[in-house]
Enzyme design. Sequence first.
Site, PDB file in Angstrom:
ATOM      1  N   GLU A  23      -6.646  16.507  53.804  1.00  0.00           N
ATOM      2  CA  GLU A  23      -6.649  17.408  54.976  1.00  0.00           C
ATOM      3  C   GLU A  23      -5.523  18.438  54.989  1.00  0.00           C
ATOM      4  O   GLU A  23      -4.857  18.619  56.011  1.00  0.00           O
ATOM      5  CB  GLU A  23      -6.600  16.574  56.265  1.00  0.00           C
ATOM      6  CG  GLU A  23      -7.741  15.592  56.393  1.00  0.00           C
ATOM      7  CD  GLU A  23      -7.664  14.715  57.634  1.00  0.00           C
ATOM      8  OE1 GLU A  23      -6.700  14.838  58.396  1.00  0.00           O
ATOM      9  OE2 GLU A  23      -8.585  13.906  57.842  1.00  0.00           O
TER      10      GLU A  23
ATOM     11  N   GLU B  65     -16.444   9.791  53.987  1.00  0.00           N
ATOM     12  CA  GLU B  65     -16.251   9.172  55.313  1.00  0.00           C
ATOM     13  C   GLU B  65     -17.453   9.463  56.211  1.00  0.00           C
ATOM     14  O   GLU B  65     -17.297   9.781  57.392  1.00  0.00           O
ATOM     15  CB  GLU B  65     -14.968   9.708  55.962  1.00  0.00           C
ATOM     16  CG  GLU B  65     -13.749   9.560  55.082  1.00  0.00           C
ATOM     17  CD  GLU B  65     -12.447  10.036  55.721  1.00  0.00           C
ATOM     18  OE1 GLU B  65     -12.425  10.279  56.932  1.00  0.00           O
ATOM     19  OE2 GLU B  65     -11.455  10.157  54.977  1.00  0.00           O
TER      20      GLU B  65
HETATM   21  O1  9MR Z   1     -10.555   5.432  60.990  1.00  0.00           O
HETATM   22  C1  9MR Z   1      -9.219   5.785  61.207  1.00  0.00           C
HETATM   23  C2  9MR Z   1      -8.833   5.434  62.637  1.00  0.00           C
HETATM   24  O2  9MR Z   1      -8.833   4.034  62.807  1.00  0.00           O
HETATM   25  C3  9MR Z   1      -7.446   5.981  62.935  1.00  0.00           C
HETATM   26  O3  9MR Z   1      -7.161   5.790  64.303  1.00  0.00           O
HETATM   27  C4  9MR Z   1      -7.404   7.450  62.607  1.00  0.00           C
HETATM   28  C5  9MR Z   1      -6.038   8.022  62.880  1.00  0.00           C
HETATM   29  O4  9MR Z   1      -5.751   9.143  62.117  1.00  0.00           O
HETATM   30  O5  9MR Z   1      -7.737   7.639  61.250  1.00  0.00           O
HETATM   31  C6  9MR Z   1      -9.054   7.270  60.993  1.00  0.00           C
HETATM   32  O6  9MR Z   1      -9.395   7.626  59.680  1.00  0.00           O
HETATM   33  C7  9MR Z   1      -9.353   9.020  59.360  1.00  0.00           C
HETATM   34  C8  9MR Z   1      -9.262   9.167  57.881  1.00  0.00           C
HETATM   35  O7  9MR Z   1      -8.158   8.497  57.402  1.00  0.00           O
HETATM   36  C9  9MR Z   1      -9.198  10.623  57.485  1.00  0.00           C
HETATM   37  N1  9MR Z   1     -10.291  11.355  57.996  1.00  0.00           N
HETATM   38  C10 9MR Z   1     -10.497  11.245  59.401  1.00  0.00           C
HETATM   39  C11 9MR Z   1     -10.610   9.770  59.784  1.00  0.00           C
HETATM   40  C12 9MR Z   1     -10.915   9.695  61.235  1.00  0.00           C
HETATM   41  O8  9MR Z   1      -9.818  10.167  61.990  1.00  0.00           O
END
Ligand code: 9MR
Length: 652
Positions: free
Chosen positions: A345, A461
Amino acid sequence: MNPKSKRIITAVVTLAMICSTASAVPGFAEDIQTDSDIIFATGFEDGEGIEKFSGRGENEVLTVTDEVVYSGSSAMCVSERVKSWNGPQLRLDDICEPGTEYMVSACVKSQWYSQINLSMQYTDSEGTTHYSNVKTISGDQWAVFKDVKVSFTSDMTDVYVYFEASDANTKMYVDDFELKAAPSIPIEQNIPSLSSVYSDYFKIGTAITPSNMSSKPFMDLVKKHFSSSITLGNEMKPDSMLNKAASLSYLDETGDDTNPQVTLSAAKSVLDYCRDNNISVRGHCLVWHSQTPDWFFKENYSDDGEWVSKEKMTQRMENYIKNVFELVEKEYPTVDFYAWDVVNEAWTDDGKPRTAGSNNTRSGNSAWVQIYGDNSFIEYAFKFARMYAPKNCELFYNDYNEYMPQKTQAICDMAEDLKGKGYIDGIGMQAHLDVGFPTASAFEKALSKFAATGLDVQITELDITTSDKTEAGLQKQAQVYSDIMDAAVKYADNISAVVLWGVTDDLSWRADRIPLLFDSDFKAKPAFYSIVDGLEVPDVTTAESTVTQLSVTTTSATASEPAVTTTVSAAEPENTQTSVTPIRIYGDLNNDSVVELTDLTLMSLYVLGDIKLDEETLKYADVTDDTKVNLADLSHLKQYICMEKVILGPQN
Ligand code: 9MR
């Protein structure tokens, strides 16, 4: 093979399998356990059970009240809250077993409009305390938390479930609290395994977290459908792997502040599972602006220290990446880490580097950009990852909103450059989508551009939200899933994995808009069937039954492409006792009753002149209330989404 031409065999096979399920699995319906063991329940009548709760801060006073109650004649009142995180907590590890799934229900209310979190706290084996929000409900009425799943593992101590409200200095009320063991529901064995159905094309995987492992049915789904690839939802992110205490000790002992120490303790249970079940792992992620502590970037590893120089950060980055790869190799030599997200990102939707600063101070800012001044840290990250990663591990750049034209271009330009230097192997498309946006063709356009770089592509994802939870909404979601997977199959030669971001809707990070393939009862949704229909089912023999393939031709249903300005049907109100008619709110461009990134994306596309919006949508896009929709609205909406206190639309 063309996916459409493959829609010959198994729409009907699937149907046959569903129809055969009840008879093929004797007593299936009876096997579903619906009764659950209540561990602790109280309506606080006459103060009963209040002694089990304590305040999280130093000031809270917990009393019984008859003034504000959800049911009966009493509730618990929590007063003297001075911080938003102040509230009532209940210790779990005294009364519950590790490795078992429980469900919490409670009615919680704040004195004023508030965001109420049901959260968990635990201390890990290294003594670090962790907090996680499990479910959030906003409003000024009672928030009804119903059967929210919680669990913990044996290496966690001081485990609490607690409630907090976003506003400090207000009273909180809790009523009808219940903690019970979750029922163990058998999964549907007689549906095709996703991994098997797609085995000719690419790996199918999912993301899990340690708490998921307490649910047998959840893990049965993982094993049946997603056993080709696992990503850890949070536990291999920088904030989980970077070990501050060990880094400080190393600094103390050696005087060297360029060698951050790392740990895999948070990831242990999932990595052990992958090792024991021979499941490949996507490492996620090494370099990210988010979920990375400030101390990593600061002098003396102090959160309040000065930012370190670019030279020092480059040394820290190299050692950190080296330490991660070395530790993974040392602790999990047999686990196939087939891919790593090296950088996550880094580009904004308009193809620019992020704003410099700490993401922990202002969401979205990047400490990497703060130190490097631009995105030049990306090349260092890939260079070091290439130096220290095992030969067979593919190195990825991973991002969301990949279909935004300027972002697509920025990623392609970066990828071509890194490819020329031999540093990068693939591009990860997160694919956090919504049924209303983007269109599958917009997604495919980005996919085709990434494929054209000659690099591997992974969908990393995938989840597709819908606010419409009616059958029609689920069918629309199914169609979008089908369109996206058709695009993936079309580019299968360039794609090595498709990973879902979770398994069941209720445990998704976007649970309120049910974005996944299985529901909270572990049942496959229409979206599941839409992506297996039309593909050959290699071997559907299960312990319980044998399904015969039928050779009958069928055609799949088609749905019209979702338009950018969707007319979204009312979101099903969740966790409220009486249903309410959703009112369109300012900033909600896609009319799904929430204001979030998708709306910002739509607004930026409009402001850039890339899309048109209808009159009604424009009215709600005018968040500055000056009869125009322009950059000022974009910036205003962005502030709102970044949790700054601004009002959207008319001020009264
Ligand atoms: O699934 C993850 C969630 O439990 C966390 O709260 C969140 C915080 O940043 O991150 C989520 O995973 C992310 C992933 O690492 C990167 N892409 C976006 C995902 C959703 O936020």
